[in-house]
Enzyme design. Structure first.
Site, PDB file in Angstrom:
ATOM      1  N   ALA A   1      -4.679   7.428  -4.257  1.00  0.00           N
ATOM      2  CA  ALA A   1      -3.330   6.951  -4.547  1.00  0.00           C
ATOM      3  C   ALA A   1      -3.477   5.473  -4.892  1.00  0.00           C
ATOM      4  CB  ALA A   1      -2.437   7.154  -3.338  1.00  0.00           C
TER       5      ALA A   1
ATOM      6  N   THR B   1       0.855  -1.194   0.000  1.00  0.00           N
ATOM      7  CA  THR B   1       0.000   0.000   0.000  1.00  0.00           C
ATOM      8  C   THR B   1       0.893   1.247   0.000  1.00  0.00           C
ATOM      9  OG1 THR B   1      -1.931   1.021   1.042  1.00  0.00           O
ATOM     10  CG2 THR B   1      -0.301   0.102   2.534  1.00  0.00           C
ATOM     11  N   ASN B   2       0.348   2.403   0.336  1.00  0.00           N
ATOM     12  CA  ASN B   2       1.140   3.639   0.370  1.00  0.00           C
ATOM     13  C   ASN B   2       0.616   4.537   1.488  1.00  0.00           C
ATOM     14  OD1 ASN B   2      -0.973   5.527  -0.737  1.00  0.00           O
ATOM     15  ND2 ASN B   2      -0.856   4.030  -2.402  1.00  0.00           N
ATOM     16  N   HIS B   3       1.220   5.707   1.624  1.00  0.00           N
ATOM     17  CA  HIS B   3       0.950   6.557   2.790  1.00  0.00           C
ATOM     18  C   HIS B   3      -0.253   7.482   2.651  1.00  0.00           C
ATOM     19  CE1 HIS B   3       4.408   5.409   5.067  1.00  0.00           C
ATOM     20  NE2 HIS B   3       5.233   5.725   4.088  1.00  0.00           N
ATOM     21  N   SER B   4      -1.017   7.370   1.587  1.00  0.00           N
ATOM     22  CA  SER B   4      -2.131   8.316   1.414  1.00  0.00           C
ATOM     23  C   SER B   4      -3.117   8.235   2.586  1.00  0.00           C
ATOM     24  CB  SER B   4      -2.868   8.000   0.104  1.00  0.00           C
ATOM     25  OG  SER B   4      -4.047   8.758   0.045  1.00  0.00           O
TER      26      SER B   4
END
Ligand code: C5P
Length: 399
Positions: free
Chosen positions: A277, A210-213
């Protein structure tokens, strides 16, 4: 700001009812006219005499006065109000509101109220976190009820967690904010989809990419569109954010799920704001068991996901499409390339180089790029950025 405003203060059976006394006093001090409606159980927690004295009006609990049969009209009370605030709101009352159970005067008043309704939940942490309570809060938010979030802290049970009713001063501030938001319903005939947050791509039943959004920018845009009267479908990856008032929320997990939900909603939409994101790559195969470690290194093969913005851009048919770009270098050139490739009306560029811009924070510093050129904006709150973006959407609508 609250001077002369008619506020119904609903009190339910929670230990936090003692804070309703201070809350009532603050509202009266601000110039509001307050009528208190209590549930029968609330009387066990704070006396009607206290609330009647502070609100300067008799307290309403029963449908009629048992001594003289005088009817307490919930309908005229609902019409009278400029704002209905239920503080504290128990899990029980929230559930009744979500399902329309009308078994006391507070509930019939709620069902008759035409004004903005706000609730300040108060309960033990596990009750608050329970999936039923969260579902009820989401339902209420989607119907336009403002949720004044409880705080983390010590609870009456002795446990520590989220469930403490917001402090009276904070509630009054939020009520003032709600009263001030008399925004023109300039988008009332429009339907928009907003994608927000991070997608999650499973590797096996335990791990994921995943990512930091945080989703904050997309949620702020959805809220702003709804405030201006638009019908909004918010397609969201995992976040901890509350659903903005009046917004229909669709929860998704992976890029594929988000793609499917967006394509479906796009059929009926007048425009889309692609704020999510979305993972660009996802594992080729998802293991159906937890992958075991060995002494060797391992490789995960990834394949491209579908580009949602590009897909919607390909079937645009005169509708508005807005994209975001988060770049670390060659910002302007990359954003312009996106504008063309995805057939967007404009791109909101935030650079990771700028302090205060990007992922988790409450502020953003953006440059808006369209076919005419680019406009740089100073650092501001994500709410303010949302307002600028929606202004631009409106100006394109009016062209
Ligand atoms: O190409 P890039 O990922 O940098 O583009 C970002 C923009 O495209 C954002 O508006 C994002 O929401 C959107 N996007 C998308 N689907 C993808 C990847 C990006 O909608 N698979």
């Amino acid at each position: 700001m609250l001077k002369g405003k008619h506020i119904i203060l609903g009190i339910t059976g929670s230990i936090a009812a003692y804070k309703a006394a201070m809350l009532c006093r603050l509202l009266v001090k601000e110039g509001a006219e307050v009528r208190v409606v209590m549930t029968p159980l609330a009387k066990q927690f704070i006396t009607p005499l206290t609330m009647a004295t502070l609100s300067k009006h008799p307290i309403l609990v029963e449908f009629f006065n048992p001594e003289n049969g005088e009817w307490n009209s919930h309908v005229s009370l609902g019409e009278w109000a400029d704002m209905m605030l239920i503080a504290p709101a128990t899990a029980n009352t929230l559930a009744k509101m979500a399902t329309g159970i009308a078994d006391n005067l507070l509930m019939t008043t709620y069902l008759s109220a035409r004004a903005q309704v706000a609730v300040a939940p108060a309960m033990d942490l596990d009750m608050y976190a329970h999936v039923t309570t969260q579902q009820n809060l989401r339902t209420l938010a989607e119907r336009g009820v403002a949720i004044i979030e409880p705080q983390d802290g010590e609870l009456a049970s002795g446990l520590v967690g989220k469930g403490r009713m917001a402090e009276p001063e904070e509630i009054v501030e939020q009520i003032k904010g709600l009263m001030a938001k008399k925004v023109d319903k300039t988008l009332s005939s429009k339907r928009y989809i907003v994608t927000a947050g991070a997608t999650i791509e499973a590797i096996d039943p335990v791990r994921f990419i995943t990512n930091h959004s945080s989703g904050k920018m997309g949620y702020a845009i959805a809220e702003e569109l709804a405030l201006r009267g638009a019908e909004v479908t918010l397609i969201t990856g995992r976040t901890t954010l509350a659903t903005p008032r009046g917004v229909k929320r669709v929860d998704v997990v992976s890029a594929e799920d988000m793609y499917n939900a967006a394509v479906e909603a796009w059929r009926e939409a007048d425009g889309g704001i692609m704020c999510a994101a979305v993972a660009d790559y996802t594992p080729v195969a998802v293991a159906d068991h937890k992958l075991k470690k060995s002494d060797d290194d391992m490789r995960i093969e990834l394949k491209r996901t579908k580009d949602i913005a590009k897909e919607l851009g390909a079937s645009k048919e005169g509708r508005i499409l807005v994209g975001f770009a988060l770049e670390t270098d060659n910002e302007a050139a990359n954003a312009e390339d996106k504008l063309q490739r995805k057939n967007l009306d404009f791109v909101v560029l935030n650079s990771l180089r700028d302090k205060g811009a990007g992922f988790q924070g409450d502020t953003n510093k953006v440059t808006i790029i369209d076919r005419q050129g680019s406009t740089e904006h100073p650092l501001m709150s994500k709410r303010e950025v949302a307002s600028i973006i929606v202004d631009k959407i409106e100006s394109i609508n009016n062209r």
